[in-house]
Motif scaffolding. Structure first.
Motif, PDB file in Angstrom:
ATOM      1  N   CYS A  75      12.439   8.000  16.510  1.00 30.18           N
ATOM      2  CA  CYS A  75      13.258   7.879  17.588  1.00 30.18           C
ATOM      3  C   CYS A  75      12.623   8.305  18.838  1.00 30.18           C
ATOM      4  CB  CYS A  75      14.625   8.588  17.711  1.00 30.18           C
ATOM      5  SG  CYS A  75      15.959   7.760  16.563  1.00 30.18           S
ATOM      6  N   ARG A  76      11.542   8.868  18.713  1.00 31.17           N
ATOM      7  CA  ARG A  76      10.647   9.678  19.788  1.00 31.17           C
ATOM      8  C   ARG A  76       9.278   8.965  20.157  1.00 31.17           C
ATOM      9  NH1 ARG A  76      12.473  15.943  19.214  1.00 31.17           N
ATOM     10  NH2 ARG A  76      14.690  15.468  18.829  1.00 31.17           N
ATOM     11  N   HIS A  77       8.819   8.332  19.147  1.00 31.13           N
ATOM     12  CA  HIS A  77       7.460   7.633  19.407  1.00 31.13           C
ATOM     13  C   HIS A  77       7.810   5.962  19.861  1.00 31.13           C
ATOM     14  CE1 HIS A  77       7.684   5.305  15.683  1.00 31.13           C
ATOM     15  NE2 HIS A  77       7.466   6.511  14.883  1.00 31.13           N
ATOM     16  N   ARG A  78       6.632   5.429  20.187  1.00 31.78           N
ATOM     17  CA  ARG A  78       6.792   3.930  20.519  1.00 31.78           C
ATOM     18  C   ARG A  78       6.042   3.085  19.844  1.00 31.78           C
ATOM     19  NH1 ARG A  78      11.204   4.360  23.309  1.00 31.78           N
ATOM     20  NH2 ARG A  78      11.226   5.601  25.021  1.00 31.78           N
ATOM     21  N   GLY A  79       6.136   3.221  18.386  1.00 32.50           N
ATOM     22  CA  GLY A  79       5.341   2.652  17.446  1.00 32.50           C
ATOM     23  C   GLY A  79       4.568   3.273  16.525  1.00 32.50           C
ATOM     24  N   ALA A 133       5.712  -4.586  18.352  1.00 29.15           N
ATOM     25  CA  ALA A 133       7.096  -4.772  17.879  1.00 29.15           C
ATOM     26  C   ALA A 133       7.743  -3.730  18.458  1.00 29.15           C
ATOM     27  CB  ALA A 133       6.889  -4.685  16.299  1.00 29.15           C
ATOM     28  N   ASP A 134       7.664  -2.562  18.676  1.00 31.58           N
ATOM     29  CA  ASP A 134       8.349  -1.360  19.053  1.00 31.58           C
ATOM     30  C   ASP A 134       8.722  -1.743  20.592  1.00 31.58           C
ATOM     31  OD1 ASP A 134       9.369   1.495  18.383  1.00 31.58           O
ATOM     32  OD2 ASP A 134       8.741   1.571  20.489  1.00 31.58           O
ATOM     33  N   ALA A 135       8.019  -2.170  21.363  1.00 31.57           N
ATOM     34  CA  ALA A 135       8.175  -2.676  22.655  1.00 31.57           C
ATOM     35  C   ALA A 135       9.212  -3.849  22.901  1.00 31.57           C
ATOM     36  CB  ALA A 135       6.894  -2.896  23.476  1.00 31.57           C
ATOM     37  N   VAL A 136       9.173  -4.809  21.773  1.00 30.91           N
ATOM     38  CA  VAL A 136       9.992  -5.848  22.047  1.00 30.91           C
ATOM     39  C   VAL A 136      11.430  -5.713  21.480  1.00 30.91           C
ATOM     40  CG1 VAL A 136      10.083  -8.357  21.150  1.00 30.91           C
ATOM     41  CG2 VAL A 136       7.899  -7.489  22.155  1.00 30.91           C
ATOM     42  N   LEU A 137      11.293  -4.999  20.121  1.00 32.38           N
ATOM     43  CA  LEU A 137      12.443  -4.831  19.262  1.00 32.38           C
ATOM     44  C   LEU A 137      13.299  -3.436  19.603  1.00 32.38           C
ATOM     45  CD1 LEU A 137      11.123  -6.264  15.665  1.00 32.38           C
ATOM     46  CD2 LEU A 137      12.456  -7.342  17.545  1.00 32.38           C
ATOM     47  N   SER A 138      14.379  -3.567  19.409  1.00 34.06           N
ATOM     48  CA  SER A 138      15.339  -2.435  19.501  1.00 34.06           C
ATOM     49  C   SER A 138      14.983  -1.287  18.241  1.00 34.06           C
ATOM     50  CB  SER A 138      16.467  -2.600  19.608  1.00 34.06           C
ATOM     51  OG  SER A 138      17.171  -2.785  18.430  1.00 34.06           O
ATOM     52  N   LYS A 139      15.317   0.066  18.465  1.00 33.34           N
ATOM     53  CA  LYS A 139      14.868   0.779  17.143  1.00 33.34           C
ATOM     54  C   LYS A 139      15.689   0.454  16.048  1.00 33.34           C
ATOM     55  CE  LYS A 139      11.762   3.795  18.832  1.00 33.34           C
ATOM     56  NZ  LYS A 139      10.661   3.888  18.051  1.00 33.34           N
ATOM     57  N   ARG A 140      17.000   0.225  16.459  1.00 36.65           N
ATOM     58  CA  ARG A 140      18.150  -0.343  15.412  1.00 36.65           C
ATOM     59  C   ARG A 140      17.665  -1.491  14.681  1.00 36.65           C
ATOM     60  NH1 ARG A 140      23.246   1.557  14.493  1.00 36.65           N
ATOM     61  NH2 ARG A 140      24.339  -0.649  14.238  1.00 36.65           N
TER      62      ARG A 140
END
Length: 228
Positions: A75-79, A133-140
């Motif tokens: 939840c804390r990193h960006r990929g 992927a982390d920028a485009v998609l939500s974490k859930r």
């Protein structure tokens, strides 16, 4: 030679464009992505079990157990977990045996677009794809896709098939113990069995069970949004 080079370059660009096009498509909840391993099983006519389960229909303790086992900073990193990555590079430069530093986004893109096996080439491709992927998609959504494409046993893909395969129950009914055992199976699904755990696997599962029960704010990005 120029024509061959141009064709080769075009082929490389087309292959590279596949993830760029598909990742935004995978943001649509109705789309159920498949992994490269699933495709290999399908085209080689090997038996395969898979049942897509929406993240809302997975026991929350299962979701939290996978995060605490596989990627505690999810939840804390960006990929990419840069702290873990720096530690691995430091170990490698010192000639020590390196540990894994793959985040869940990195594992997701590997399963969707790349191949198994350790190589610097694959790791080099994983990193930018995970950031994208982390920028485009939500974490859930990332967690939902990961839970539904990861292999839990030979030909057993996704949490829906795994929970039935090992415990004879849907993913929504998994308890904390079963969730922890399934989570710690993921690094080596071919050699670990959550239904018949070894002593070492049992110890790992008990640790993950404790972490998941105390996860608190660490799993905040995976909790359903409150409807006002």
């Amino acid at each position: 030679m120029r024509r061959l080079f141009a064709r080769a370059l075009l082929a490389i660009l087309l292959i590279a464009a596949i993830p760029l096009v598909l990742v935004p498509v995978y943001a649509v909840p109705a789309v159920h992505p498949v992994s490269t391993l699933m495709l290999a099983d399908h085209f080689s006519f090997r038996p395969m079990l898979r049942e897509w389960v929406a993240i809302d229909d997975v026991a929350p303790v299962m979701v939290y157990s996978v995060m605490m086992s596989e990627d505690g900073q999810f939840c804390r990193h960006r990929g990419i977990d840069w702290g873990e990555m720096r530690a691995v590079v430091k170990e490698a430069l010192a000639g020590e045996e390196t540990r894994g530093a793959s985040t869940i986004p990195m594992q997701m893109v590997k399963n969707l677009f790349l191949w198994n096996g350790r190589s610097y080439l694959r790791k080099g491709l994983e990193a930018p794809l995970a950031l994208y992927a982390d920028a485009v998609l939500s974490k859930r959504r990332i967690m939902e896709i990961y839970l539904n494409i990861v292999e839990w046993d030979t030909g057993v893909y996704g949490i829906g098939a795994a929970s039935q395969h090992y415990f004879g129950r849907p993913a929504s009914e998994l308890n904390a113990r079963q969730a922890a055992l399934l989570a710690v199976t993921l690094p080596a699904p071919g050699t670990r069995s959550p239904a018949d755990p070894s002593k070492s696997l049992d110890r790992l599962a008990r640790r993950v069970e404790r972490l998941a029960s105390r996860s608190g704010d660490y799993v905040g990005c995976l909790k359903p949004a409150k409807v006002s």
